[in-house]
Design a protein around this motif. Sequence first.
Motif, PDB file in Angstrom:
ATOM      1  N   SER A   1     -19.469  -6.285  -0.176  1.00 37.95           N
ATOM      2  CA  SER A   1     -19.299  -5.212   0.814  1.00 37.95           C
ATOM      3  C   SER A   1     -18.638  -4.012   0.162  1.00 37.95           C
ATOM      4  O   SER A   1     -17.687  -4.152  -0.618  1.00 37.95           O
ATOM      5  CB  SER A   1     -18.449  -5.700   1.982  1.00 37.95           C
ATOM      6  N   LYS A   2     -19.126  -2.832   0.466  1.00 38.88           N
ATOM      7  CA  LYS A   2     -18.600  -1.601  -0.154  1.00 38.88           C
ATOM      8  C   LYS A   2     -17.475  -1.003   0.665  1.00 38.88           C
ATOM      9  O   LYS A   2     -16.711  -0.216   0.167  1.00 38.88           O
ATOM     10  CB  LYS A   2     -19.716  -0.570  -0.319  1.00 38.88           C
TER      11      LYS A   2
ATOM     12  N   GLY B   1      -9.634   3.114   0.646  1.00 40.51           N
ATOM     13  CA  GLY B   1      -8.530   3.724  -0.088  1.00 40.51           C
ATOM     14  C   GLY B   1      -8.577   3.279  -1.533  1.00 40.51           C
ATOM     15  O   GLY B   1      -9.183   3.906  -2.388  1.00 40.51           O
ATOM     16  N   ILE B   2      -7.942   2.136  -1.829  1.00 38.61           N
ATOM     17  CA  ILE B   2      -8.041   1.501  -3.135  1.00 38.61           C
ATOM     18  C   ILE B   2      -8.382   0.032  -2.927  1.00 38.61           C
ATOM     19  O   ILE B   2      -8.293  -0.485  -1.815  1.00 38.61           O
ATOM     20  CB  ILE B   2      -6.735   1.639  -3.957  1.00 38.61           C
ATOM     21  N   CYS B   3      -8.757  -0.623  -4.008  1.00 39.69           N
ATOM     22  CA  CYS B   3      -9.205  -2.013  -3.897  1.00 39.69           C
ATOM     23  C   CYS B   3      -8.109  -2.938  -3.373  1.00 39.69           C
ATOM     24  O   CYS B   3      -8.406  -3.979  -2.791  1.00 39.69           O
ATOM     25  CB  CYS B   3      -9.696  -2.507  -5.260  1.00 39.69           C
ATOM     26  N   LEU B   4      -6.855  -2.565  -3.572  1.00 41.67           N
ATOM     27  CA  LEU B   4      -5.753  -3.363  -3.035  1.00 41.67           C
ATOM     28  C   LEU B   4      -5.935  -3.599  -1.551  1.00 41.67           C
ATOM     29  O   LEU B   4      -5.723  -4.718  -1.055  1.00 41.67           O
ATOM     30  CB  LEU B   4      -4.418  -2.654  -3.294  1.00 41.67           C
ATOM     31  N   ASN B   5      -6.345  -2.562  -0.813  1.00 44.67           N
ATOM     32  CA  ASN B   5      -6.547  -2.704   0.631  1.00 44.67           C
ATOM     33  C   ASN B   5      -7.688  -3.660   0.937  1.00 44.67           C
ATOM     34  O   ASN B   5      -7.594  -4.485   1.856  1.00 44.67           O
ATOM     35  CB  ASN B   5      -6.820  -1.336   1.255  1.00 44.67           C
ATOM     36  N   SER B   6      -8.765  -3.565   0.175  1.00 41.21           N
ATOM     37  CA  SER B   6      -9.897  -4.471   0.384  1.00 41.21           C
ATOM     38  C   SER B   6      -9.492  -5.913   0.153  1.00 41.21           C
ATOM     39  O   SER B   6      -9.886  -6.823   0.895  1.00 41.21           O
ATOM     40  CB  SER B   6     -11.050  -4.085  -0.556  1.00 41.21           C
TER      41      SER B   6
ATOM     42  N   SER C   1       0.834  -1.204   0.000  1.00 37.13           N
ATOM     43  CA  SER C   1       0.000   0.000   0.000  1.00 37.13           C
ATOM     44  C   SER C   1       0.869   1.254   0.000  1.00 37.13           C
ATOM     45  O   SER C   1       0.602   2.221  -0.727  1.00 37.13           O
ATOM     46  CB  SER C   1      -0.931   0.006   1.219  1.00 37.13           C
ATOM     47  N   THR C   2       1.929   1.238   0.823  1.00 36.79           N
ATOM     48  CA  THR C   2       2.840   2.385   0.882  1.00 36.79           C
ATOM     49  C   THR C   2       3.555   2.579  -0.444  1.00 36.79           C
ATOM     50  O   THR C   2       3.687   3.708  -0.941  1.00 36.79           O
ATOM     51  CB  THR C   2       3.870   2.194   2.012  1.00 36.79           C
ATOM     52  N   ALA C   3       4.017   1.472  -1.041  1.00 35.26           N
ATOM     53  CA  ALA C   3       4.724   1.556  -2.321  1.00 35.26           C
ATOM     54  C   ALA C   3       3.806   2.057  -3.428  1.00 35.26           C
ATOM     55  O   ALA C   3       4.208   2.878  -4.262  1.00 35.26           O
ATOM     56  CB  ALA C   3       5.296   0.188  -2.684  1.00 35.26           C
ATOM     57  N   PHE C   4       2.563   1.573  -3.455  1.00 38.92           N
ATOM     58  CA  PHE C   4       1.610   2.037  -4.463  1.00 38.92           C
ATOM     59  C   PHE C   4       1.423   3.546  -4.384  1.00 38.92           C
ATOM     60  O   PHE C   4       1.345   4.229  -5.418  1.00 38.92           O
ATOM     61  CB  PHE C   4       0.268   1.326  -4.280  1.00 38.92           C
ATOM     62  N   GLU C   5       1.357   4.067  -3.158  1.00 40.32           N
ATOM     63  CA  GLU C   5       1.134   5.503  -2.987  1.00 40.32           C
ATOM     64  C   GLU C   5       2.373   6.316  -3.319  1.00 40.32           C
ATOM     65  O   GLU C   5       2.322   7.277  -4.096  1.00 40.32           O
ATOM     66  CB  GLU C   5       0.701   5.783  -1.545  1.00 40.32           C
TER      67      GLU C   5
END
Length: 456
Positions: A455-456, A268-273, A193-197
């Motif tokens: 789930s949203k 945040g983004i779907c990666l987190n989900s 997540s950190t790298a993506f950002e």
Amino acid sequence: MKLLLTALLQAQLCICSVAAQEEYYGYYEEGAAVEEEYAGERFYTRRNRPTTEPAGGESHRTRRRHTQPRLITEPRPIREMLGVYHDDINDVVDSEVHEEGVKYRFDDSVIERVREDVIPELCYLTSDNITIYNSFLLDRNCMEEFESVSPQCVGFKCDLAHYFLEHGAQIFTDFFNATDYKEGMEIIHRELSTAFEKLDMCTCGREFFKAAFKCAPFYNANALFAATGNNENDIVAFEKIARNVDVKSASKFFDRLLAGVCEETSTGICLNSIFNVLEELVEMGVNTVEDLDDYDDGGRKYKKTQEKRCDAMFGSYRVWTKDGRDPTFDGGTEEFWEVALNMTAKATNAFYCEKKCKKDRGALYPCCLRRMLEDEKMFDNVQRVVESVYKIIPAMDPDFEWQSFYELDNSFEREWSAREMEKRASWTVPANIRDDLMRTLHAAKYCEGKIVRCSK
């Protein structure tokens, strides 16, 4: 039976099928422990060396620790599972003891190699000044492709190299030092997540990988020759694969996958989900393994109770073992995939479709993931890549030699008949295999009765 459960859990995890600085500013591990006792053997974070006082009286805050502090006895299950020990980590990672704790950095040889060989090439070479004598990783074709991205993304490959040097050692060590599987998954989640950002992966990363796929079929850099030891057969084999496998479809699949992963959501983004789901699945898998012996020894009534648990995977385990077929890998034949994917489809169906657990399963079914899994074009690209790989297999045979126009060597024809070649040339992924793949990955869609709400 536990081996079968391991295979099941691996299938379950497939539900979500993926600025340079002089110092590394990472987070710290509490305590100053750099020695541990693990799996009946003793491993040391640093190899034994003479302990000498650095010239100039270097302070304790920045001095490399050469002594042997307190003992750590906690298990490291990820290392055990992957067969990675302290000496393996020590080959590339150093530890430094600071007042705040232990900090990790790459070994001096790794840092020197990246700073002297990798960063100059990725950051300063251009298609105008690159030559066969001053480049290793890239060739002119790839350099031109990487320069064709949007102006704000031209420096992505340089940022990637710096990010690896600055953060890679800490990520690597933290992952293998995780005290349980869920913590390991949480570390991957946090760092990705950190790298993506920080790297703007959702914009520049997508452009970078498009360029990489585009230049891949004609890649001919010095690194290829070094990796193959200048072996002409290996070089030809690589080029044969790169130019005949459907790289365009692979690029389209990866781009659509990244687009789905980067979709904005409440987390945040779907990666987190997706990683939230994976972390829950890992915890359920651990619950299952911990209680597996009791399950195996229990009576039918007890087993049924366990199979209805929503915090474990005993229902999937029962379906897997009850099937009775043995999906032993035999080279990847069509029959193997028919059996294996049919079994995994049944197992994931049992996981998502248990009536008692359907409401709970919504938390493991993010709407962004549902949209990714319903992207038919993405899986069309996967199918085309698989078909191209299947068709090229005979050409990788060492007896694949041409004698004249459209005439193959007799030794090859004895292994691969003309009929077999015609069959391969027209082969497509069978509909039932693709259906079972989708039922494995997207089991929530195929439940009978009341649907599983995302789930949203």
